[in-house]
Structures are given as structure tokens and as C-alpha cells.
Design an enzyme around this catalytic site. Structure first.
Site, PDB file in Angstrom:
ATOM      1  N   CYS A  30      -6.579  -5.043  -7.497  1.00  0.00           N
ATOM      2  CA  CYS A  30      -6.262  -4.636  -6.129  1.00  0.00           C
ATOM      3  C   CYS A  30      -5.742  -5.826  -5.316  1.00  0.00           C
ATOM      4  O   CYS A  30      -5.205  -5.655  -4.238  1.00  0.00           O
ATOM      5  CB  CYS A  30      -7.489  -4.029  -5.469  1.00  0.00           C
ATOM      6  SG  CYS A  30      -9.006  -4.859  -5.863  1.00  0.00           S
ATOM      7  N   HIS A  31      -5.904  -7.036  -5.845  1.00  0.00           N
ATOM      8  CA  HIS A  31      -5.418  -8.207  -5.107  1.00  0.00           C
ATOM      9  C   HIS A  31      -3.894  -8.266  -5.117  1.00  0.00           C
ATOM     10  O   HIS A  31      -3.292  -9.012  -4.356  1.00  0.00           O
ATOM     11  CB  HIS A  31      -5.994  -9.469  -5.733  1.00  0.00           C
ATOM     12  CG  HIS A  31      -5.616  -9.690  -7.149  1.00  0.00           C
ATOM     13  ND1 HIS A  31      -6.378  -9.230  -8.202  1.00  0.00           N
ATOM     14  CD2 HIS A  31      -4.539 -10.287  -7.687  1.00  0.00           C
ATOM     15  CE1 HIS A  31      -5.770  -9.578  -9.329  1.00  0.00           C
ATOM     16  NE2 HIS A  31      -4.649 -10.203  -9.045  1.00  0.00           N
ATOM     17  N   TYR A  44       0.859  -1.187   0.000  1.00  0.00           N
ATOM     18  CA  TYR A  44       0.000   0.000   0.000  1.00  0.00           C
ATOM     19  C   TYR A  44       0.892   1.233   0.000  1.00  0.00           C
ATOM     20  O   TYR A  44       0.622   2.215  -0.691  1.00  0.00           O
ATOM     21  CB  TYR A  44      -0.899   0.005   1.230  1.00  0.00           C
ATOM     22  CG  TYR A  44      -1.887  -1.137   1.237  1.00  0.00           C
ATOM     23  CD1 TYR A  44      -3.100  -1.016   0.574  1.00  0.00           C
ATOM     24  CD2 TYR A  44      -1.592  -2.337   1.874  1.00  0.00           C
ATOM     25  CE1 TYR A  44      -4.010  -2.068   0.564  1.00  0.00           C
ATOM     26  CE2 TYR A  44      -2.497  -3.376   1.873  1.00  0.00           C
ATOM     27  CZ  TYR A  44      -3.701  -3.238   1.216  1.00  0.00           C
ATOM     28  OH  TYR A  44      -4.590  -4.277   1.205  1.00  0.00           O
ATOM     29  N   GLU A 104      -0.944 -16.424  -9.789  1.00  0.00           N
ATOM     30  CA  GLU A 104      -0.207 -15.535 -10.687  1.00  0.00           C
ATOM     31  C   GLU A 104       1.295 -15.733 -10.571  1.00  0.00           C
ATOM     32  O   GLU A 104       2.079 -15.090 -11.261  1.00  0.00           O
ATOM     33  CB  GLU A 104      -0.565 -14.084 -10.395  1.00  0.00           C
ATOM     34  CG  GLU A 104      -2.028 -13.792 -10.730  1.00  0.00           C
ATOM     35  CD  GLU A 104      -2.316 -12.301 -10.706  1.00  0.00           C
ATOM     36  OE1 GLU A 104      -1.470 -11.548 -10.200  1.00  0.00           O
ATOM     37  OE2 GLU A 104      -3.378 -11.911 -11.193  1.00  0.00           O
ATOM     38  N   SER A 147       2.864  -3.792   4.010  1.00  0.00           N
ATOM     39  CA  SER A 147       4.309  -3.555   3.911  1.00  0.00           C
ATOM     40  C   SER A 147       5.120  -4.768   4.345  1.00  0.00           C
ATOM     41  O   SER A 147       6.229  -4.975   3.888  1.00  0.00           O
ATOM     42  CB  SER A 147       4.703  -2.353   4.752  1.00  0.00           C
ATOM     43  OG  SER A 147       4.377  -2.599   6.095  1.00  0.00           O
ATOM     44  N   ASN A 200     -12.946  -0.867  -4.959  1.00  0.00           N
ATOM     45  CA  ASN A 200     -12.791  -1.638  -6.198  1.00  0.00           C
ATOM     46  C   ASN A 200     -12.385  -3.073  -5.892  1.00  0.00           C
ATOM     47  O   ASN A 200     -11.221  -3.404  -5.967  1.00  0.00           O
ATOM     48  CB  ASN A 200     -11.702  -0.998  -7.079  1.00  0.00           C
ATOM     49  CG  ASN A 200     -12.313   0.012  -8.006  1.00  0.00           C
ATOM     50  OD1 ASN A 200     -13.111   0.834  -7.598  1.00  0.00           O
ATOM     51  ND2 ASN A 200     -11.944  -0.032  -9.256  1.00  0.00           N
ATOM     52  N   ARG A 249      -2.880   4.314   3.901  1.00  0.00           N
ATOM     53  CA  ARG A 249      -4.203   4.082   4.462  1.00  0.00           C
ATOM     54  C   ARG A 249      -5.285   4.472   3.473  1.00  0.00           C
ATOM     55  O   ARG A 249      -6.235   3.748   3.210  1.00  0.00           O
ATOM     56  CB  ARG A 249      -4.355   4.898   5.738  1.00  0.00           C
ATOM     57  CG  ARG A 249      -5.143   4.164   6.737  1.00  0.00           C
ATOM     58  CD  ARG A 249      -4.928   4.732   8.125  1.00  0.00           C
ATOM     59  NE  ARG A 249      -5.811   4.021   8.994  1.00  0.00           N
ATOM     60  CZ  ARG A 249      -5.792   4.092  10.290  1.00  0.00           C
ATOM     61  NH1 ARG A 249      -4.905   4.841  10.866  1.00  0.00           N
ATOM     62  NH2 ARG A 249      -6.609   3.420  10.982  1.00  0.00           N
TER      63      ARG A 249
END
Length: 102
Positions: A53-54, A22, A82, A59, A45, A36
Site C-alpha cells: 500500500c506504500h 488512489y 524502490e 493524485s 493493510n 476514498r
DNA sequence: AAAATGACGGTGT
DNA sequence: TACACCGCCATTT
């Protein structure tokens, strides 16, 4: 162009088989400390056809949430599918971590 | 315009 | 390593 536009754009640019944190997405979006806020946009989404977004994890490589199908379990499975390298329940950022465009 | 919220991150215990 | 606390930013109410 809103902040979210940039975030989604970055999220889309994450190479398949790799994951971005993120914080990284936030940084590439212009606000290094907005990790955040990035998460909030991801939630909006789930797994839209244009925003993977997957491929965005915490971190430390741990998966936080996933509004898509299957929840975190589904997310983990998707990443595995993937080619993302997992180390236990976390992603091996040292191998599958994406620090942005080379 | 102000206060509250949340898929975060870093530090301390 | 796991849990708790504080600080940060953009969005939503």
C-alpha cells in the site's frame, strides 16, 4: 469477490519503483470515483506481505498517510528505496506514476 | 436500514 | 502554491 479484493489485487500489481494514485487503483478496481474507499482499505493493510500500500499516493503525488512503520516519513523512504522519483516532498508522477497495465 | 467516517479528488478562493 | 469546501464511494457502527 469483494471490492476490497480487487483493490488489494491492483495494489499488488503495482510495479516496483512506480506508484499509483488512489484514483487509479479505484479505477482499476472498477470504481473510478472510489478513491476514498480505496484509502480506507489501505489503512486496514499497513504493509501486509502481499499488499504494498506504500506504492499508493494521492493524485497530485503527495503522500497522505501510512499506518506502517515510520509513518509518512517511512513511506517516503521506502518509495525512495524502490527507485521512485521524488520531487521535493511529492512523487514525480510524470516519471514514477503508474497508470495501470500497459 | 440509516447515519457517520475517512490514507481522496476536483474546484474555488 | 496553500487552504477551504463540496462531492464521491465503500466500510463500519
Amino acid at each position: 469477490m469483494s471490492f476490497r479484493e480487487r483493490v488489494y489485487r491492483v495494489t499488488r500489481s503495482i510495479p516496483k519503483g512506480k506508484v499509483a494514485t488512489y484514483a487509479t487503483v479505484a479505477e482499476l478496481s472498477g470504481s473510478p470515483r472510489a478513491a476514498r474507499a480505496v484509502g480506507m482499505l489501505m489503512r486496514d493493510n499497513p504493509d501486509a506481505p502481499h499488499t504494498p500500500c506504500h506504492r499508493v499516493v494521492a493524485s497530485d503525488g503527495s503522500l497522505h498517510g501510512y499506518s506502517g512503520d515510520g509513518g509518512l516519513a517511512g513511506k517516503r523512504r521506502l518509495l525512495l528505496s524502490e527507485g521512485v522519483v521524488f520531487r521535493g516532498s511529492k512523487v514525480d508522477l510524470s516519471r514514477s506514476g503508474w497508470a495501470g497495465p500497459a
